[in-house]
Write a protein that holds these residues in place. Structure first.
Motif, PDB file in Angstrom:
ATOM      1  N   ILE A   1     -24.527 -29.060  48.189  1.00  0.00           N
ATOM      2  CA  ILE A   1     -25.798 -29.711  47.884  1.00  0.00           C
ATOM      3  C   ILE A   1     -26.249 -29.368  46.465  1.00  0.00           C
ATOM      4  N   LEU A   2     -26.599 -30.393  45.709  1.00  0.00           N
ATOM      5  CA  LEU A   2     -27.065 -30.217  44.333  1.00  0.00           C
ATOM      6  C   LEU A   2     -28.590 -30.108  44.298  1.00  0.00           C
ATOM      7  N   ASN A   3     -29.093 -29.191  43.495  1.00  0.00           N
ATOM      8  CA  ASN A   3     -30.549 -29.049  43.316  1.00  0.00           C
ATOM      9  C   ASN A   3     -31.008 -29.917  42.141  1.00  0.00           C
ATOM     10  N   GLN A   4     -30.602 -31.165  42.157  1.00  0.00           N
ATOM     11  CA  GLN A   4     -30.752 -32.050  41.004  1.00  0.00           C
ATOM     12  C   GLN A   4     -32.204 -32.219  40.558  1.00  0.00           C
ATOM     13  N   ARG A   5     -33.102 -32.510  41.476  1.00  0.00           N
ATOM     14  CA  ARG A   5     -34.491 -32.771  41.085  1.00  0.00           C
ATOM     15  C   ARG A   5     -35.177 -31.497  40.585  1.00  0.00           C
ATOM     16  N   ILE A   6     -34.878 -30.378  41.207  1.00  0.00           N
ATOM     17  CA  ILE A   6     -35.470 -29.108  40.759  1.00  0.00           C
ATOM     18  C   ILE A   6     -35.032 -28.810  39.327  1.00  0.00           C
TER      19      ILE A   6
ATOM     20  N   ASP B   1     -36.895 -15.256  48.264  1.00  0.00           N
ATOM     21  CA  ASP B   1     -37.927 -15.161  47.228  1.00  0.00           C
ATOM     22  C   ASP B   1     -37.959 -16.410  46.356  1.00  0.00           C
ATOM     23  N   ASP B   2     -36.789 -16.954  46.047  1.00  0.00           N
ATOM     24  CA  ASP B   2     -36.749 -18.202  45.283  1.00  0.00           C
ATOM     25  C   ASP B   2     -37.347 -19.348  46.092  1.00  0.00           C
ATOM     26  N   LEU B   3     -37.067 -19.369  47.385  1.00  0.00           N
ATOM     27  CA  LEU B   3     -37.618 -20.427  48.225  1.00  0.00           C
ATOM     28  C   LEU B   3     -39.142 -20.335  48.268  1.00  0.00           C
ATOM     29  N   CYS B   4     -39.666 -19.125  48.422  1.00  0.00           N
ATOM     30  CA  CYS B   4     -41.122 -18.962  48.470  1.00  0.00           C
ATOM     31  C   CYS B   4     -41.761 -19.378  47.149  1.00  0.00           C
ATOM     32  N   GLU B   5     -41.137 -19.013  46.040  1.00  0.00           N
ATOM     33  CA  GLU B   5     -41.661 -19.427  44.731  1.00  0.00           C
ATOM     34  C   GLU B   5     -41.624 -20.941  44.585  1.00  0.00           C
ATOM     35  N   MET B   6     -40.624 -21.562  45.201  1.00  0.00           N
ATOM     36  CA  MET B   6     -40.517 -23.023  45.142  1.00  0.00           C
ATOM     37  C   MET B   6     -41.650 -23.677  45.931  1.00  0.00           C
ATOM     38  N   TYR B   7     -41.982 -23.099  47.072  1.00  0.00           N
ATOM     39  CA  TYR B   7     -43.113 -23.610  47.845  1.00  0.00           C
ATOM     40  C   TYR B   7     -44.410 -23.512  47.040  1.00  0.00           C
ATOM     41  N   ILE B   8     -44.613 -22.366  46.416  1.00  0.00           N
ATOM     42  CA  ILE B   8     -45.840 -22.166  45.642  1.00  0.00           C
ATOM     43  C   ILE B   8     -45.905 -23.160  44.483  1.00  0.00           C
TER      44      ILE B   8
ATOM     45  N   GLY C   1     -42.399 -35.820  46.840  1.00  0.00           N
ATOM     46  CA  GLY C   1     -41.199 -36.332  47.481  1.00  0.00           C
ATOM     47  C   GLY C   1     -40.256 -35.222  47.902  1.00  0.00           C
ATOM     48  N   ALA C   2     -38.971 -35.569  48.087  1.00  0.00           N
ATOM     49  CA  ALA C   2     -37.985 -34.638  48.621  1.00  0.00           C
ATOM     50  C   ALA C   2     -37.208 -33.932  47.509  1.00  0.00           C
ATOM     51  N   TYR C   3     -37.009 -32.619  47.701  1.00  0.00           N
ATOM     52  CA  TYR C   3     -36.235 -31.793  46.772  1.00  0.00           C
ATOM     53  C   TYR C   3     -35.240 -30.966  47.575  1.00  0.00           C
ATOM     54  N   ASN C   4     -34.026 -30.818  47.046  1.00  0.00           N
ATOM     55  CA  ASN C   4     -33.055 -29.936  47.672  1.00  0.00           C
ATOM     56  C   ASN C   4     -33.363 -28.496  47.264  1.00  0.00           C
ATOM     57  N   ALA C   5     -33.818 -27.698  48.226  1.00  0.00           N
ATOM     58  CA  ALA C   5     -34.203 -26.312  47.965  1.00  0.00           C
ATOM     59  C   ALA C   5     -32.996 -25.416  48.191  1.00  0.00           C
ATOM     60  N   VAL C   6     -32.118 -25.396  47.196  1.00  0.00           N
ATOM     61  CA  VAL C   6     -30.896 -24.592  47.244  1.00  0.00           C
ATOM     62  C   VAL C   6     -30.681 -23.949  45.879  1.00  0.00           C
ATOM     63  N   ALA C   7     -29.885 -22.888  45.861  1.00  0.00           N
ATOM     64  CA  ALA C   7     -29.504 -22.259  44.601  1.00  0.00           C
ATOM     65  C   ALA C   7     -28.530 -23.173  43.858  1.00  0.00           C
ATOM     66  N   PRO C   8     -28.343 -22.936  42.551  1.00  0.00           N
ATOM     67  CA  PRO C   8     -27.492 -23.838  41.758  1.00  0.00           C
ATOM     68  C   PRO C   8     -26.013 -23.797  42.125  1.00  0.00           C
ATOM     69  N   ASN C   9     -25.557 -22.744  42.787  1.00  0.00           N
ATOM     70  CA  ASN C   9     -24.112 -22.567  42.982  1.00  0.00           C
ATOM     71  C   ASN C   9     -23.749 -22.399  44.452  1.00  0.00           C
ATOM     72  N   PRO C  10     -23.403 -23.496  45.150  1.00  0.00           N
ATOM     73  CA  PRO C  10     -22.900 -23.363  46.516  1.00  0.00           C
ATOM     74  C   PRO C  10     -21.629 -22.510  46.528  1.00  0.00           C
ATOM     75  N   VAL C  11     -21.328 -21.916  47.665  1.00  0.00           N
ATOM     76  CA  VAL C  11     -20.189 -21.010  47.738  1.00  0.00           C
ATOM     77  C   VAL C  11     -19.387 -21.327  49.000  1.00  0.00           C
ATOM     78  N   LYS C  12     -18.063 -21.194  48.915  1.00  0.00           N
ATOM     79  CA  LYS C  12     -17.232 -21.380  50.099  1.00  0.00           C
ATOM     80  C   LYS C  12     -17.415 -20.199  51.046  1.00  0.00           C
ATOM     81  N   ASN C  13     -17.274 -20.462  52.337  1.00  0.00           N
ATOM     82  CA  ASN C  13     -17.475 -19.407  53.330  1.00  0.00           C
ATOM     83  C   ASN C  13     -16.555 -18.214  53.097  1.00  0.00           C
ATOM     84  N   ALA C  14     -15.304 -18.479  52.711  1.00  0.00           N
ATOM     85  CA  ALA C  14     -14.366 -17.389  52.459  1.00  0.00           C
ATOM     86  C   ALA C  14     -14.838 -16.515  51.302  1.00  0.00           C
ATOM     87  N   GLU C  15     -15.380 -17.153  50.263  1.00  0.00           N
ATOM     88  CA  GLU C  15     -15.869 -16.407  49.109  1.00  0.00           C
ATOM     89  C   GLU C  15     -17.115 -15.608  49.478  1.00  0.00           C
ATOM     90  N   LEU C  16     -17.998 -16.228  50.246  1.00  0.00           N
ATOM     91  CA  LEU C  16     -19.200 -15.531  50.701  1.00  0.00           C
ATOM     92  C   LEU C  16     -18.823 -14.286  51.504  1.00  0.00           C
TER      93      LEU C  16
END
Length: 302
Positions: A274-279, A203-210, A220-235
């Motif tokens: 990955i940082l969502n710096q530009r967003i 849903d966040d990705l779709c809102e970002m497209y809109i 230009g280019a934007y990193n379309a990711v949430a603010p908090n990456p997570v380690k696989n073990a934590e996920l």
């Protein structure tokens, strides 16, 4: 206003279509086969033959490009690698060619891309949009994808490219594959479990497209990711907690994953912070799901 979507019947395309229709947009799709949808008009195209219904372009106000063969659907044979690249680039070359020959009113274009642009395994380095491209296969896919998207920009249309992380959805997609062992009660971290995974709720990705279509400052280019990456073990741990399932230890060794998936195992074992710096710094976009637990709870209904 009419939004024309390629790949509109995929996981992201379906949800994006729903959201656009709810907002009052008219939505049309470019597809190889007809649709019986009463809400969405489907125009035919054939990428291999470089054929397209010109009405699709002539009637569009906005364009979103999601089309592309699934990266994780099959093992990466040489033929499959070619298909993965061509399905993303040849389609855009077809559209760009028609834009130069027919009258149109397209005011903005947004294309999918991938965080693999920076390389499938960037270790623990924090990556922003300013970082250079990687050199592995998936990096090449994203680089070629974006070069094709730039053809639309060269036609004078404001263009954004969303370098997308792991998209979490209710049906199928990466989340379904990652949580299936957990659902079966045999969940375990993959490889070392210490690899970072950069994700985003659909849903966040779709809102970002809109927003990329409507916000005239986005380009230009934007990193379309949430603010908090997570380690696989934590996920894996949080997924088990949300689903109320036990974890199965020890970790699944990397060699087992390489045996099963071949070169494609890089997607699972590679680390991407990955940082969502530009967003965050250049837009007023507000995430609905900024932490992994709330995203998983929303998607699983737990």
């Amino acid at each position: 206003m009419n939004v024309l979507i390629t790949g509109g019947t995929g996981l992201i395309g379906k949800r994006l279509t729903e959201k656009l229709l709810e907002m009052g947009f008219t939505v049309s799709h470019l597809s190889r086969s007809p649709s019986d949808s009463k809400m969405v008009k489907t125009y035919r195209w054939n990428i291999d033959k470089q054929e397209i219904d010109d009405k699709a372009i002539a009637e569009a106000d906005f364009l979103i490009h999601l089309a592309g063969a699934g990266v994780a659907d099959q093992r990466w044979s040489p033929a499959r690698k070619t298909e993965i690249i061509n399905s993303r680039t040849k389609s855009l070359e077809l559209i760009a060619g028609r834009l130069s020959k027919i009258p149109h009113k397209i005011r903005a274009f947004s294309s999918a891309s991938g965080i693999a642009y920076y390389g499938i395994d960037t270790k623990n380095e924090k990556i922003s949009e300013q970082h250079s491209a990687g050199s592995d296969f998936l990096a090449k896919v994203s680089v070629d994808w974006e070069k094709a998207a730039d053809l639309i920009q060269h036609a004078g249309i404001r263009t954004t490219k969303l370098r997308t992380g792991i998209v979490l959805t209710k049906e199928g997609g990466a989340l379904g594959k990652m949580t299936m062992p957990v659902r079966l009660g045999i969940g375990a971290p993959l490889g070392s479990g210490q690899q970072f995974q950069s994700w985003i709720h659909i849903d966040d990705l779709c809102e970002m497209y809109i927003k990329s279509l409507l916000d005239e400052k986005m380009c230009g280019a934007y990193n379309a990711v949430a603010p908090n990456p997570v380690k696989n073990a934590e996920l894996t741990k949080i997924a088990a907690e949300v689903l109320k399932k036990p974890l199965w230890l020890p970790n699944i060794p990397a060699w087992v994953l390489k045996l099963i998936f071949g070169e494609m195992s890089e997607i699972i074992l590679g680390s991407s912070y990955i940082l969502n710096q530009r967003i965050e710094q250049e837009t007023d976009f507000i995430y609905q799901y900024s932490d992994i637990k709330s995203a998983l709870q929303a998607l699983t209904g737990k």
